[in-house]
Design an enzyme around this catalytic site. Sequence first.
Site, PDB file in Angstrom:
ATOM      1  N   ASP A 136     -30.922 -13.349  19.465  1.00 31.66           N
ATOM      2  CA  ASP A 136     -31.193 -14.470  18.556  1.00 31.66           C
ATOM      3  C   ASP A 136     -32.636 -14.457  18.060  1.00 31.66           C
ATOM      4  OD1 ASP A 136     -31.501 -14.980  21.344  1.00 31.66           O
ATOM      5  OD2 ASP A 136     -31.737 -17.128  21.000  1.00 31.66           O
ATOM      6  N   ASP A 150     -38.802 -17.836  24.058  1.00 31.30           N
ATOM      7  CA  ASP A 150     -38.088 -18.751  24.948  1.00 31.30           C
ATOM      8  C   ASP A 150     -38.862 -18.803  26.268  1.00 31.30           C
ATOM      9  OD1 ASP A 150     -36.155 -18.708  22.961  1.00 31.30           O
ATOM     10  OD2 ASP A 150     -34.735 -17.521  24.062  1.00 31.30           O
ATOM     11  N   HIS A 206     -34.305 -23.707  18.088  1.00 32.59           N
ATOM     12  CA  HIS A 206     -33.595 -22.919  19.100  1.00 32.59           C
ATOM     13  C   HIS A 206     -32.606 -23.799  19.867  1.00 32.59           C
ATOM     14  CE1 HIS A 206     -33.080 -20.360  22.734  1.00 32.59           C
ATOM     15  NE2 HIS A 206     -33.319 -19.368  21.912  1.00 32.59           N
TER      16      HIS A 206
HETATM   17 ZN   LIG Z   1     -33.238 -17.358  22.450  1.00 32.90          ZN
HETATM   18 ZN   LIG Z   2     -34.180 -15.492  25.194  1.00 34.69          ZN
END
Ligand SMILES: [Zn+2]
Ligand SMILES: [Zn+2]
Length: 309
Positions: free
Chosen positions: A67, A215, A273
């Site tokens: 992603d 992240d 996200h």
């Molecule tokens: Zn992610």
């Molecule tokens: Zn990730």
Amino acid sequence: MSARELIVLGTASMAPTRHRAHNSYALRWDDQLILFDPGEGTQRGCTLTGVSIAKATAVCITHFHGDHCLGLPGVVQRRSHENEATERPGGLGPLPVFFPADCEVNFDHLLQATIFEDSSNVVKRGVSAPGRQAMLGPFELRAEPLVHRDTTFGYRLQEPDGFSADPDRLAEAGLAGSDVGVLLDQGWIDTPAGRVTREDVTVPRRGQSMAFVMDTLPCEGALELARDVDLLVCESTYLHEEVELAREYKHMTARQAAELATEAGARRLVLGHFSARYPTNDVFSEEASHFHDDVIAAEDGITIPVPHR
Ligand SMILES: [Zn+2]
Ligand SMILES: [Zn+2]
């Protein structure tokens, strides 16, 4: 001043939805156009929002979960295509791509994922240590490690501190027009009333900054990146009722993102996200608003200005 704004190309975490493309953002910052985490769909997101991949000046990838990078092949191939088509002498110039250095094999695989003639002029810039990575024009690009399931770096763009002319003091010194430019450039100017220095007619101006954090769990690196920034783009995968799940998968909740922004002194917080389990984005800004007073839940296709000084 030229435009400084964030263009949201996508806001989905792992699974894109009907209303969210994969995570992806473009930052317009004077003459810089930086793509952050080009997830799947970035190329079309650019078309829909009027972002020209030919004008991109850098790409920053936090880590190699899909992603955050599946759109890179499309960006690079579009860049190649535009480079062949451009009439600019010397082509479009180099495109530095920053990414965690110990995942270079993933970067190489993405670039070689399909058959095309590569004239993209991409320059690999593996990030292996925190701190300054490059100067993008006059702006410093820094990276700090984040705490996720694989090697992850967040980024910060920092304008150097400067000074602004004070109109009242300029008028007092009898300065106007091109004399002001001369004074600001060379630091002084002689007038019939004597010498005027830059310090006499200016006030210090703090450089603007932007941080990109995803992240990660809440961590020192995230705090360091977000310290006093004007715009913080932060992951907000879950609402706080799922804080245990967030901890398990090394992600953050909307509340944690807002607490980070508040502790760091970030002025505007942009959340992105989002997990596909939440059909709408406003639930994230609702939760975060209890902990920070300038929160925007990103939506695909919107543009968010960097707040004025
Ligand atoms: Zn992610
Ligand atoms: Zn990730």
